[in-house]
Design a protein around this motif. Structure first.
Motif, PDB file in Angstrom:
ATOM      1  N   UNK A 103       3.533 -21.779  31.875  1.00  0.00           N
ATOM      2  CA  UNK A 103       2.396 -22.721  32.115  1.00  0.00           C
ATOM      3  C   UNK A 103       1.290 -22.120  32.380  1.00  0.00           C
ATOM      4  N   UNK A 104       0.144 -22.309  31.917  1.00  0.00           N
ATOM      5  CA  UNK A 104      -1.063 -21.880  32.342  1.00  0.00           C
ATOM      6  C   UNK A 104      -1.986 -22.873  32.917  1.00  0.00           C
ATOM      7  N   UNK A 105      -2.245 -22.719  34.302  1.00  0.00           N
ATOM      8  CA  UNK A 105      -3.000 -23.757  34.878  1.00  0.00           C
ATOM      9  C   UNK A 105      -4.519 -23.492  34.677  1.00  0.00           C
ATOM     10  N   UNK A 106      -5.367 -24.144  34.263  1.00  0.00           N
ATOM     11  CA  UNK A 106      -6.669 -24.101  34.032  1.00  0.00           C
ATOM     12  C   UNK A 106      -7.456 -25.214  34.750  1.00  0.00           C
ATOM     13  N   UNK A 107      -7.993 -24.859  35.865  1.00  0.00           N
ATOM     14  CA  UNK A 107      -8.739 -25.635  36.745  1.00  0.00           C
ATOM     15  C   UNK A 107      -8.931 -25.322  38.161  1.00  0.00           C
ATOM     16  N   UNK A 108      -9.439 -26.426  38.823  1.00  0.00           N
ATOM     17  CA  UNK A 108      -9.497 -26.179  40.287  1.00  0.00           C
ATOM     18  C   UNK A 108      -8.142 -25.988  41.070  1.00  0.00           C
ATOM     19  N   UNK A 109      -8.148 -26.375  42.295  1.00  0.00           N
ATOM     20  CA  UNK A 109      -7.037 -26.424  43.271  1.00  0.00           C
ATOM     21  C   UNK A 109      -6.156 -27.324  43.048  1.00  0.00           C
ATOM     22  N   UNK A 110      -6.473 -28.589  42.398  1.00  0.00           N
ATOM     23  CA  UNK A 110      -5.695 -29.640  42.331  1.00  0.00           C
ATOM     24  C   UNK A 110      -4.885 -29.319  41.020  1.00  0.00           C
ATOM     25  N   UNK A 111      -5.407 -28.904  39.884  1.00  0.00           N
ATOM     26  CA  UNK A 111      -4.506 -28.526  38.865  1.00  0.00           C
ATOM     27  C   UNK A 111      -3.904 -27.285  39.128  1.00  0.00           C
ATOM     28  N   UNK A 112      -4.200 -26.096  39.801  1.00  0.00           N
ATOM     29  CA  UNK A 112      -3.187 -25.188  40.221  1.00  0.00           C
ATOM     30  C   UNK A 112      -2.148 -25.283  41.004  1.00  0.00           C
ATOM     31  N   UNK A 113      -2.332 -26.509  42.126  1.00  0.00           N
ATOM     32  CA  UNK A 113      -1.241 -27.018  42.885  1.00  0.00           C
ATOM     33  C   UNK A 113      -0.110 -27.578  42.012  1.00  0.00           C
ATOM     34  N   UNK A 114      -0.675 -28.610  41.309  1.00  0.00           N
ATOM     35  CA  UNK A 114       0.115 -29.653  40.424  1.00  0.00           C
ATOM     36  C   UNK A 114       0.974 -28.703  39.419  1.00  0.00           C
ATOM     37  N   UNK A 115       0.328 -27.621  38.487  1.00  0.00           N
ATOM     38  CA  UNK A 115       0.921 -26.981  37.500  1.00  0.00           C
ATOM     39  C   UNK A 115       1.689 -25.944  38.226  1.00  0.00           C
ATOM     40  N   UNK A 116       1.349 -25.485  39.474  1.00  0.00           N
ATOM     41  CA  UNK A 116       2.227 -24.420  40.184  1.00  0.00           C
ATOM     42  C   UNK A 116       3.659 -25.062  40.423  1.00  0.00           C
ATOM     43  N   UNK A 117       3.392 -26.131  41.011  1.00  0.00           N
ATOM     44  CA  UNK A 117       4.539 -26.810  41.413  1.00  0.00           C
ATOM     45  C   UNK A 117       5.547 -27.077  40.282  1.00  0.00           C
ATOM     46  N   UNK A 118       4.868 -27.762  39.197  1.00  0.00           N
ATOM     47  CA  UNK A 118       5.765 -27.850  38.013  1.00  0.00           C
ATOM     48  C   UNK A 118       6.584 -26.513  37.508  1.00  0.00           C
ATOM     49  N   UNK A 119       5.648 -25.352  37.600  1.00  0.00           N
ATOM     50  CA  UNK A 119       6.131 -24.072  36.902  1.00  0.00           C
ATOM     51  C   UNK A 119       7.202 -23.769  37.947  1.00  0.00           C
ATOM     52  N   UNK A 120       7.262 -23.868  39.286  1.00  0.00           N
ATOM     53  CA  UNK A 120       8.350 -23.565  40.258  1.00  0.00           C
ATOM     54  C   UNK A 120       9.424 -24.377  39.996  1.00  0.00           C
ATOM     55  N   UNK A 123      13.079 -26.566  34.978  1.00  0.00           N
ATOM     56  CA  UNK A 123      14.162 -25.552  34.540  1.00  0.00           C
ATOM     57  C   UNK A 123      14.299 -24.616  35.466  1.00  0.00           C
ATOM     58  N   UNK A 124      14.179 -24.880  36.941  1.00  0.00           N
ATOM     59  CA  UNK A 124      14.257 -23.971  37.927  1.00  0.00           C
ATOM     60  C   UNK A 124      13.350 -22.586  37.832  1.00  0.00           C
ATOM     61  N   UNK A 125      12.160 -22.776  37.366  1.00  0.00           N
ATOM     62  CA  UNK A 125      11.206 -22.002  37.225  1.00  0.00           C
ATOM     63  C   UNK A 125      10.792 -21.303  36.055  1.00  0.00           C
ATOM     64  N   UNK A 126       9.605 -21.434  35.675  1.00  0.00           N
ATOM     65  CA  UNK A 126       9.172 -20.536  34.476  1.00  0.00           C
ATOM     66  C   UNK A 126       7.878 -19.930  34.780  1.00  0.00           C
ATOM     67  N   UNK A 127       7.457 -19.037  33.828  1.00  0.00           N
ATOM     68  CA  UNK A 127       6.332 -18.091  34.112  1.00  0.00           C
ATOM     69  C   UNK A 127       4.994 -19.127  34.274  1.00  0.00           C
ATOM     70  N   UNK A 128       4.194 -18.631  35.273  1.00  0.00           N
ATOM     71  CA  UNK A 128       3.034 -19.256  35.581  1.00  0.00           C
ATOM     72  C   UNK A 128       1.718 -18.252  35.538  1.00  0.00           C
ATOM     73  N   UNK A 129       0.595 -18.839  34.688  1.00  0.00           N
ATOM     74  CA  UNK A 129      -0.618 -18.028  34.668  1.00  0.00           C
ATOM     75  C   UNK A 129      -1.609 -19.043  35.608  1.00  0.00           C
TER      76      UNK A 129
END
Ligand code: NAD
Ligand code: GLY
Length: 370
Positions: A103-120, A123-129
């Motif tokens: 998952x690549x999070x492209x945005x401010x803190x809202x997108x970073x937090x949402x996409x970061x939680x999804x990546x975590x 499927x029990x955790x995938x790569x996050x950019x």
């Protein structure tokens, strides 16, 4: 202009932060991407950032050998919730992303937090950019692995600590950021000045014009300094358990209370933090731990960057204190990060409510010496 590289050393969770201009242009810069588990992923962004930067980022990923599907979410803090997270999981699944996906999070803190939680959690955790596009996200939220969503009862009440594989802070993203959002980020930057002390404060004092003009070199130096200050706290206390990382909350205890009191309307996060910094400085003086000249220098810095400095006249000080007691990090006591000097923060756990009340009332009037 060359780019800066910072290392975040966390054993097997270590990663690099790259800071500079032109970093997300297809070409050699695709080499900044680490080797991921697989080459299929999604770029998570929002309806504001997508038309501005999504195409370039997808081309840059493709030039590095990474395929991506775009997922465009609605824009706003009010969408940082479980409903949007569910939709995000479904879209990631529909894009065919497996355990080796990213998952690549492209945005401010809202997108970073949402996409970061999804990546975590997907499927029990995938790569996050992390590709942060606001000043706040570049200096703060994209670094250190905290992520999450809000509940009706409060902000960021559900989340994890999950480190990205890389953070790429391309200062070119900042050119399209609205002025008020820039100001919010600068509130956090001044916080780092107060945490780090003389060297970084002098840099901010001397480079204010270039920073406000968004000169890429000055922006990159500023983001590099803030990032290295944050990294230093993160590597010493990754999971925020030792009271070390907690120091990053300077200005935030009163700031969060103000945001909550105004129901997250009228007062933006960075503006609330700036006022919170004034309150923390003033209480540090009232508790006789900070000397007046340091207090005045801190206030001057906030003024130099055009940040709000007065507690609103209509702010109910007792309500602020009550909200501070109920802060998720407060354990029902009255605690705050204060300063013994510029660059010398500490956690004060036993704040006298009478002194706090008096100090907050004082913060409704200008405190700067003329
Ligand atoms: P944000 O993500 O809402 O972005 C602010 C606005 O700017 C949005 O409208 C966004 O669409 C727009 N935007 C973003 N980049 C842009 C660009 N380059 N050009 C034009 N517009 C752009 O807000 P923020 O201030 O970046 O982040 C705030 C969030 O970060 C909060 O949810 C907060 O809880 C979270 N946060 C998390 C951490 C952490 O450690 N995880 C730390 C601090 C804050
Ligand atoms: N934003 C505070 C932290 O990451 O700990």
């Amino acid at each position: 202009m060359g780019s800066h590289k910072l290392s975040v050393s966390l054993d097997s969770r270590s990663y690099s932060i790259h800071i500079g201009s032109g970093l997300t242009k297809a070409g050699d810069n695709s080499l900044l991407l680490p080797r991921l588990r697989g080459n299929q992923g999604v770029v998570v962004t929002n309806t504001t950032v997508a038309p501005l930067h999504l195409r370039r980022v997808q081309e840059w990923l493709a030039a590095g050998g990474y395929e991506s599907t775009a997922i465009i979410l609605p824009d706003g803090e009010e969408y940082k919730n479980h409903e949007v997270l569910q939709r995000l999981y479904q879209e990631i699944f529909r894009a065919g992303i497996q355990r080796t996906g990213y998952i690549c999070a492209l945005g401010g803190g809202v997108i970073g937090d949402l996409a970061g939680f999804a990546a975590a959690t997907y499927m029990r955790g995938i790569d996050l950019i992390q590709l942060p596009t606001t000043i706040l996200a570049q200096v703060d939220s994209a670094i250190g692995g905290k992520n999450g969503v809000n509940l009706e009862s409060g902000k960021n009440l559900v989340g994890t600590t999950y480190q990205p594989r890389v953070v790429i802070s391309d200062v070119d993203f900042i050119a399209t950021l609205p002025e008020r959002e820039c100001l919010c980020g600068l509130g956090e930057v001044v916080k780092y000045g107060l945490l780090a002390g003389d060297d970084f404060i002098s840099f901010l004092e001397m480079n204010q014009t270039e920073i406000m003009k968004q000169d890429p070199r000055s922006l990159a130096s500023m983001i590099l300094s803030c990032s290295s200050i944050k990294v230093d706290y993160v590597v010493r206390d990754e999971y925020d358990l030792l009271g070390v990382r907690a120091v990053l909350n300077l200005g935030h205890t009163v700031g969060h209370a103000l945001e909550k009191m105004y129901a997250y309307r009228n007062l933006a996060h960075g503006e609330a933090v700036a006022i919170g910094l004034v309150c923390a400085l003033a209480l540090s003086v009232a508790m006789k731990s900070l000397a007046e000249p340091s207090f005045q220098r801190g206030l001057q810095l906030l003024k130099l960057y055009g940040l709000p400095m007065l507690l609103p006249m209509d702010a109910d000080v007792d309500e602020i204190i009550d909200l501070m007691r109920r802060d998720k990090k407060a354990n029902h006591g009255l605690s705050m990060i204060l300063l013994r000097g510029l660059g010398d923060p500490y956690l004060e756990a036993n704040i006298d409510s009478g002194l706090l009340r008096k100090t907050l009332e004082r913060c409704k009037q200008p405190l700067m010496a003329s």
